[in-house]
Write a protein that holds these residues in place. Structure first.
Motif, PDB file in Angstrom:
ATOM      1  N   ARG A 143      56.267  44.028  11.242  1.00  0.00           N
ATOM      2  CA  ARG A 143      56.123  45.218  10.393  1.00  0.00           C
ATOM      3  C   ARG A 143      54.758  45.875  10.562  1.00  0.00           C
ATOM      4  O   ARG A 143      53.791  45.229  10.960  1.00  0.00           O
ATOM      5  CB  ARG A 143      56.336  44.853   8.930  1.00  0.00           C
ATOM      6  N   ILE A 144      54.713  47.160  10.201  1.00  0.00           N
ATOM      7  CA  ILE A 144      53.480  47.933  10.248  1.00  0.00           C
ATOM      8  C   ILE A 144      53.294  48.627   8.904  1.00  0.00           C
ATOM      9  O   ILE A 144      54.230  49.233   8.374  1.00  0.00           O
ATOM     10  CB  ILE A 144      53.511  48.934  11.427  1.00  0.00           C
ATOM     11  N   SER A 145      52.101  48.490   8.317  1.00  0.00           N
ATOM     12  CA  SER A 145      51.736  49.145   7.053  1.00  0.00           C
ATOM     13  C   SER A 145      50.613  50.139   7.326  1.00  0.00           C
ATOM     14  O   SER A 145      49.613  49.772   7.961  1.00  0.00           O
ATOM     15  CB  SER A 145      51.222  48.115   6.032  1.00  0.00           C
ATOM     16  N   VAL A 146      50.765  51.368   6.824  1.00  0.00           N
ATOM     17  CA  VAL A 146      49.749  52.403   7.059  1.00  0.00           C
ATOM     18  C   VAL A 146      49.397  53.094   5.744  1.00  0.00           C
ATOM     19  O   VAL A 146      50.260  53.699   5.096  1.00  0.00           O
ATOM     20  CB  VAL A 146      50.236  53.462   8.073  1.00  0.00           C
ATOM     21  N   ILE A 147      48.120  52.998   5.357  1.00  0.00           N
ATOM     22  CA  ILE A 147      47.619  53.746   4.195  1.00  0.00           C
ATOM     23  C   ILE A 147      46.927  55.004   4.711  1.00  0.00           C
ATOM     24  O   ILE A 147      46.067  54.929   5.591  1.00  0.00           O
ATOM     25  CB  ILE A 147      46.592  52.927   3.386  1.00  0.00           C
ATOM     26  N   THR A 149      50.222  46.578   0.584  1.00  0.00           N
ATOM     27  CA  THR A 149      50.040  46.734   2.034  1.00  0.00           C
ATOM     28  C   THR A 149      50.279  45.426   2.784  1.00  0.00           C
ATOM     29  O   THR A 149      50.997  45.382   3.776  1.00  0.00           O
ATOM     30  CB  THR A 149      48.610  47.248   2.327  1.00  0.00           C
ATOM     31  N   VAL A 150      49.675  44.343   2.302  1.00  0.00           N
ATOM     32  CA  VAL A 150      49.773  43.054   2.995  1.00  0.00           C
ATOM     33  C   VAL A 150      51.136  42.395   2.739  1.00  0.00           C
ATOM     34  O   VAL A 150      51.783  41.913   3.676  1.00  0.00           O
ATOM     35  CB  VAL A 150      48.618  42.124   2.578  1.00  0.00           C
ATOM     36  N   ASP A 151      51.586  42.416   1.490  1.00  0.00           N
ATOM     37  CA  ASP A 151      52.892  41.808   1.189  1.00  0.00           C
ATOM     38  C   ASP A 151      54.010  42.526   1.931  1.00  0.00           C
ATOM     39  O   ASP A 151      55.020  41.912   2.292  1.00  0.00           O
ATOM     40  CB  ASP A 151      53.167  41.847  -0.315  1.00  0.00           C
ATOM     41  N   GLY A 152      53.825  43.826   2.167  1.00  0.00           N
ATOM     42  CA  GLY A 152      54.820  44.606   2.896  1.00  0.00           C
ATOM     43  C   GLY A 152      54.998  44.160   4.340  1.00  0.00           C
ATOM     44  O   GLY A 152      55.988  44.517   4.990  1.00  0.00           O
ATOM     45  N   LEU A 153      54.065  43.361   4.848  1.00  0.00           N
ATOM     46  CA  LEU A 153      54.169  42.857   6.224  1.00  0.00           C
ATOM     47  C   LEU A 153      55.035  41.591   6.319  1.00  0.00           C
ATOM     48  O   LEU A 153      55.305  41.119   7.431  1.00  0.00           O
ATOM     49  CB  LEU A 153      52.771  42.551   6.787  1.00  0.00           C
ATOM     50  N   ASN A 154      55.450  41.050   5.162  1.00  0.00           N
ATOM     51  CA  ASN A 154      56.247  39.799   5.175  1.00  0.00           C
ATOM     52  C   ASN A 154      55.538  38.715   5.997  1.00  0.00           C
ATOM     53  O   ASN A 154      56.036  38.235   7.016  1.00  0.00           O
ATOM     54  CB  ASN A 154      57.650  40.036   5.761  1.00  0.00           C
TER      55      ASN A 154
END
Length: 316
Positions: A236-240, A12-17
């Motif tokens: 970027r936006i990450s959504v679980i 989730t966090v790494d996906g935000l670059n």
């Protein structure tokens, strides 16, 4: 201290670059696992804004994140207010936003909050303890048809009518006050063969009532739309998500923002201003690894979707 195992933490966090000097928003602070991993990657110019409507979560996070408080702003509010609250902080664009939707483990594990069907407690289920509507109000005051609607729509419960009828009959004699009483009524409304499969028989109805009490789907839809607008280009936006309703909303909003509008056939060039605003980083959701599933049972239904802002609708 909250006992909380963070789901899909690195993904989730790494996906935000993460950029060390960037501005990031954790819309669902909860046990602060995502925030802790994220803020460690920021330098002193970086900022993290943490939203939670549960003051207990914020107080816990102040202890857990004590070494990084100079980089953090806590906001006690529902994430549906993201636009308004960021504007109050003088922010109109941020570099990344994350959501870990649904109820947090600490809320489930605090019996008196009334979220869990495994503990007998007063019917409550408010994520924000200052909110007026509680599970008690829904169960005791809502009309039969409204109960059927939320059980079916938010819980995908096949026996919605039978369960709502049991609740309606019981509350004629005395208010339904505890989660234990509600569990027994739900069991009574489900035929015995169906009770023996598919997990705890009260799971779907408890989910439905919790979603209704906290207007979770309405808040998610509103907030995600605003979040896309608030992202800077390349942000970027990450959504679980943890159930199909949340995932469907996320997938739809991302897809709409990442798609070209319907245009006349054979148009040689896409007209300016009609290009998509988002690029999908995940075509299919990221799921927990086998190792995570073994170590954290609550991760089993988690899905992560990530998108990147490629065009700013507010600026040319």
């Amino acid at each position: 201290m909250f006992n909380h195992t963070t789901v899909l933490l690195h993904e989730t966090v790494d996906g935000l670059n993460i950029r060390p000097d960037g501005i990031y928003v954790d819309c669902t602070l909860g046990g602060a696992g995502h925030s802790e991993y994220l803020v460690q990657q920021l330098n002193d110019q970086g900022k993290l804004i943490c939203f939670d409507q549960d003051t207990t979560a914020i107080e816990n996070a102040k202890i857990r994140l004590a070494d990084h408080l100079h980089k953090i702003t806590f906001v006690h509010a529902n994430f549906r207010d993201i636009k308004e609250k960021l504007q109050e902080l003088g922010l109109d664009r941020v570099d990344g936003i994350l959501y870990d939707l649904g109820v947090s483990s600490p809320q489930l594990d605090t019996p008196e909050r009334g979220f869990s069907y495994n503990h007998d407690a007063p019917l409550d289920m408010r994520m924000d303890m200052t909110a007026s509507l509680s599970a008690y109000d829904v169960v005791n005051d809502w009309e039969f048809n409204d109960l059927v609607r939320i059980f079916y729509r938010y819980g995908e419960e096949k026996f919605s009518k039978q369960i709502a009828r049991k609740i309606e009959e019981a509350r004629k004699h005395a208010p339904i006050e505890t989660t234990g009483q509600l569990v027994e009524l739900i069991k009574d409304g489900i035929p015995a063969p169906a009770r023996r499969k598919g997990g705890h028989p009260a799971k779907r109805v408890f989910q439905a009532i919790r979603i209704a009490v906290n207007d979770e789907l309405g808040a998610a839809e509103e907030s995600l739309q605003d979040a896309i607008e608030l992202l800077a280009v390349n942000g970027r936006i990450s959504v679980i998500t943890f159930h199909s309703l949340e995932d469907r909303i996320t997938k739809t909003i991302f897809k709409e923002a990442a798609s070209y509008p319907e245009l006349p056939p054979n148009l040689p060039v896409i007209p300016e201003g009609m290009e998509p605003h988002l690029k999908l980083i995940t075509r299919k959701p990221i799921l927990p690894s086998e190792e995570e599933l073994l170590n954290n049972n609550r991760s089993r239904s988690a899905k992560l979707r990530i998108a990147e802002k490629i065009k700013d609708e507010g600026r040319v």
